[in-house]
Each structure stands twice: as C-alpha cells, then as structure tokens.
Motif scaffolding. Sequence first.
Motif, PDB file in Angstrom:
ATOM      1  N   PHE A 163       8.724  22.390 -14.693  1.00  0.00           N
ATOM      2  CA  PHE A 163       8.923  22.126 -13.137  1.00  0.00           C
ATOM      3  C   PHE A 163       9.494  23.723 -12.397  1.00  0.00           C
ATOM      4  N   ARG A 164       9.502  24.085 -11.685  1.00  0.00           N
ATOM      5  CA  ARG A 164      10.512  25.196 -10.766  1.00  0.00           C
ATOM      6  C   ARG A 164      11.033  24.257  -9.879  1.00  0.00           C
ATOM      7  N   SER A 165      10.508  24.249  -8.293  1.00  0.00           N
ATOM      8  CA  SER A 165      10.967  23.241  -7.925  1.00  0.00           C
ATOM      9  C   SER A 165      10.738  21.304  -7.825  1.00  0.00           C
ATOM     10  N   MET A 166      11.353  20.614  -7.005  1.00  0.00           N
ATOM     11  CA  MET A 166      11.008  19.168  -6.239  1.00  0.00           C
ATOM     12  C   MET A 166      10.398  19.446  -5.517  1.00  0.00           C
ATOM     13  N   TYR A 167       9.823  19.236  -4.894  1.00  0.00           N
ATOM     14  CA  TYR A 167       9.731  18.333  -2.914  1.00  0.00           C
ATOM     15  C   TYR A 167       9.452  17.396  -3.150  1.00  0.00           C
ATOM     16  N   LEU A 168       9.523  16.502  -1.758  1.00  0.00           N
ATOM     17  CA  LEU A 168       9.136  15.333  -1.415  1.00  0.00           C
ATOM     18  C   LEU A 168       8.878  15.198   0.215  1.00  0.00           C
ATOM     19  N   TRP A 169       9.012  14.055   0.546  1.00  0.00           N
ATOM     20  CA  TRP A 169       8.385  14.576   2.118  1.00  0.00           C
ATOM     21  C   TRP A 169       9.832  12.983   2.603  1.00  0.00           C
ATOM     22  N   THR A 170       9.727  12.464   4.282  1.00  0.00           N
ATOM     23  CA  THR A 170      10.042  11.826   4.476  1.00  0.00           C
ATOM     24  C   THR A 170       9.832  11.668   6.052  1.00  0.00           C
ATOM     25  N   ASP A 171      10.653  10.322   6.766  1.00  0.00           N
ATOM     26  CA  ASP A 171      10.556  10.723   7.854  1.00  0.00           C
ATOM     27  C   ASP A 171      11.201   9.714   9.087  1.00  0.00           C
ATOM     28  N   CYS A 172      11.700  10.001   9.669  1.00  0.00           N
ATOM     29  CA  CYS A 172      12.959  10.049  11.176  1.00  0.00           C
ATOM     30  C   CYS A 172      13.122   8.043  10.299  1.00  0.00           C
ATOM     31  N   TYR A 206       0.631  -1.015  -0.205  1.00  0.00           N
ATOM     32  CA  TYR A 206       0.351  -0.227  -0.257  1.00  0.00           C
ATOM     33  C   TYR A 206       0.719   1.137  -0.522  1.00  0.00           C
ATOM     34  N   ILE A 207       1.696   1.318   0.476  1.00  0.00           N
ATOM     35  CA  ILE A 207       3.094   2.665   0.781  1.00  0.00           C
ATOM     36  C   ILE A 207       3.352   3.099  -0.571  1.00  0.00           C
ATOM     37  N   VAL A 208       3.918   1.760  -1.069  1.00  0.00           N
ATOM     38  CA  VAL A 208       4.322   1.103  -2.738  1.00  0.00           C
ATOM     39  C   VAL A 208       2.869   2.189  -3.262  1.00  0.00           C
ATOM     40  N   ARG A 209       2.109   1.638  -3.247  1.00  0.00           N
ATOM     41  CA  ARG A 209       1.184   1.563  -4.091  1.00  0.00           C
ATOM     42  C   ARG A 209       0.527   3.404  -4.466  1.00  0.00           C
ATOM     43  N   ASN A 210       0.498   3.735  -2.505  1.00  0.00           N
ATOM     44  CA  ASN A 210       0.429   5.510  -2.730  1.00  0.00           C
ATOM     45  C   ASN A 210       0.920   5.620  -3.529  1.00  0.00           C
ATOM     46  N   LEU A 233      -0.097   8.611   5.060  1.00  0.00           N
ATOM     47  CA  LEU A 233       0.356   8.944   3.992  1.00  0.00           C
ATOM     48  C   LEU A 233      -0.394  10.537   3.579  1.00  0.00           C
ATOM     49  N   SER A 234      -2.287  10.238   3.738  1.00  0.00           N
ATOM     50  CA  SER A 234      -2.260  11.442   3.241  1.00  0.00           C
ATOM     51  C   SER A 234      -2.398  12.474   4.193  1.00  0.00           C
ATOM     52  N   ALA A 235      -2.054  12.274   5.670  1.00  0.00           N
ATOM     53  CA  ALA A 235      -1.262  13.982   6.572  1.00  0.00           C
ATOM     54  C   ALA A 235      -0.513  14.266   5.758  1.00  0.00           C
ATOM     55  N   MET A 236       1.218  13.698   5.123  1.00  0.00           N
ATOM     56  CA  MET A 236       1.723  14.127   4.536  1.00  0.00           C
ATOM     57  C   MET A 236       2.481  14.225   3.264  1.00  0.00           C
ATOM     58  N   ASP A 237       1.164  13.988   2.246  1.00  0.00           N
ATOM     59  CA  ASP A 237       1.015  14.483   0.850  1.00  0.00           C
ATOM     60  C   ASP A 237       0.365  15.487   1.412  1.00  0.00           C
ATOM     61  N   ASN A 266      -2.071  18.317  -8.257  1.00  0.00           N
ATOM     62  CA  ASN A 266      -3.578  17.875  -8.319  1.00  0.00           C
ATOM     63  C   ASN A 266      -3.621  16.429  -9.007  1.00  0.00           C
ATOM     64  N   GLU A 267      -2.791  15.869  -9.372  1.00  0.00           N
ATOM     65  CA  GLU A 267      -3.161  14.321  -9.602  1.00  0.00           C
ATOM     66  C   GLU A 267      -4.066  13.673  -7.883  1.00  0.00           C
ATOM     67  N   HIS A 268      -3.895  12.899  -8.339  1.00  0.00           N
ATOM     68  CA  HIS A 268      -4.659  11.614  -7.588  1.00  0.00           C
ATOM     69  C   HIS A 268      -4.112   9.802  -7.797  1.00  0.00           C
ATOM     70  N   ASN A 269      -4.168   9.228  -7.129  1.00  0.00           N
ATOM     71  CA  ASN A 269      -3.945   7.722  -7.911  1.00  0.00           C
ATOM     72  C   ASN A 269      -5.520   7.104  -7.286  1.00  0.00           C
ATOM     73  N   ASP A 270      -5.316   6.022  -7.505  1.00  0.00           N
ATOM     74  CA  ASP A 270      -6.648   4.763  -6.902  1.00  0.00           C
ATOM     75  C   ASP A 270      -5.687   3.844  -5.833  1.00  0.00           C
ATOM     76  N   ALA A 271      -4.964   4.264  -4.994  1.00  0.00           N
ATOM     77  CA  ALA A 271      -4.331   3.258  -3.926  1.00  0.00           C
ATOM     78  C   ALA A 271      -5.134   3.072  -2.299  1.00  0.00           C
ATOM     79  N   SER A 272      -5.713   3.703  -2.288  1.00  0.00           N
ATOM     80  CA  SER A 272      -6.732   3.820  -1.582  1.00  0.00           C
ATOM     81  C   SER A 272      -7.910   3.139  -1.586  1.00  0.00           C
ATOM     82  N   ARG A 273      -8.618   3.536  -2.665  1.00  0.00           N
ATOM     83  CA  ARG A 273     -10.095   2.427  -3.706  1.00  0.00           C
ATOM     84  C   ARG A 273      -9.242   0.803  -3.205  1.00  0.00           C
ATOM     85  N   TRP A 274      -7.585   0.532  -4.151  1.00  0.00           N
ATOM     86  CA  TRP A 274      -7.557  -0.708  -3.688  1.00  0.00           C
ATOM     87  C   TRP A 274      -6.984  -1.433  -2.332  1.00  0.00           C
TER      88      TRP A 274
END
Length: 196
Positions: free
Chosen positions: A147-156, A38-42, A102-106, A69-77
């Motif tokens: 694109f002007r900038s690339m963003y990403l999130w990660t954790d500890c 699920y993490i990967v599909r998200n 995952l939703s909060a961080m996205d 504004n893109e979405h995927n179907d990981a939650s439905r999966w």
Amino acid sequence: MTVEPFDAKYIPLLAETVQHMWELPGQRDDFNRLYVEYIVRNTIYENPYAVQLSENGELCAAAFAARKNEHNDASRWLDMRMAECRLSDGETANLEQLRTYLSAMDRKTLVAMTSQDVKLSLFISRKRGCGAIVLSEITDRFRKAGFRSMYLWTDCTCNWEYYVRHRFELVNESVYAPLSSDYGYDFKTYVFRKKL
C-alpha cells in the motif's frame, strides 16, 4: 506480547472500553451499549488487517482496516439488533443518524483513496502504550502488502491531534451539520493520510 488475528469474541469488550467516549448522554445503558457496539462493528472487515495485541491472554489493543472496495455486515447486524430490541422512536432515530454519519464519513475517506491505499478504520488500546505497538504492527503490514498511503477519518470528539503529532497529513476538514445542531457547536470531521 503477541499480535494475532482479531477474535470477534472481543467485540463487546472493545465496545465497553470506548463506551464512555462515544455514548450518547442521557440514554439508557443498554441502548448505549448497542450504539457503541455498532460503531466498533462498523470498523471490522474480514481481512488480514483485523489484528489484536495480547499479553498473557489479556486483550491489550486491536486495530482494523479496509481496502477500497471492502464491505462488512455491520449494517445488517444493526438491522437485526434493532428488530430484537425495544427501542423508542428517538433511539431508532439516533441509530439511523449514526448509520448515516458513519456511511458518509467512510464514503468521504474512500473517495480520497486509490486501490493502492488502505483505510485504518479503528485502533483501540486497553493498556497504556499498546495502541502505538498495534498501530506500528499494522502499518508494517500495510507497507509489506504494497500500500502507498494509509487513510483514516475522525472527528472533534476524538483525539484528532494525535494524528497531527504523528505526521499524518490533513486532507479534508469539514463541519457535519446534522451533528452540529445536536452538539451545539461546529461538529468538525477530519480525513488524514500518511504515506507509507
């Protein structure tokens, strides 16, 4: 080595590659496979930024990204898989907590972005040195797309220092309280940006 559009048949292989890093201790193997898949599909979106690096027919690395504004179907999966599997109440709670996290961080990352930015949602290397190659390739694609900038999130729990060493700017650091109680320490999350 060849960079080409990502083939979804490799999703289970990518999940297997990172399962040891992201699985929940003390859980059944089949539950952990579901959890990590699920993490990967998200992170996978149907766009030109889902790419894989292969050599002699072997998957070496993959990278995924999303526009604002893109979405995927990981939650439905996940909903379908949860309905098919025999899950304990605790396993169901763990999956719902993961979905919320995952939703909060996205959301936190997308709020920082403009329509002229892109979010690197994941890159995985299965062969030493290939992660840097696929990251360079996808970054070049971002630049060419304007694109002007690339963003990403990660954790500890991940190698977040990698981004610091590669000149990403830390734009948000916070503690995610629900996971802090599970882990027994301040569970830190990070949002990074790199100008293109």
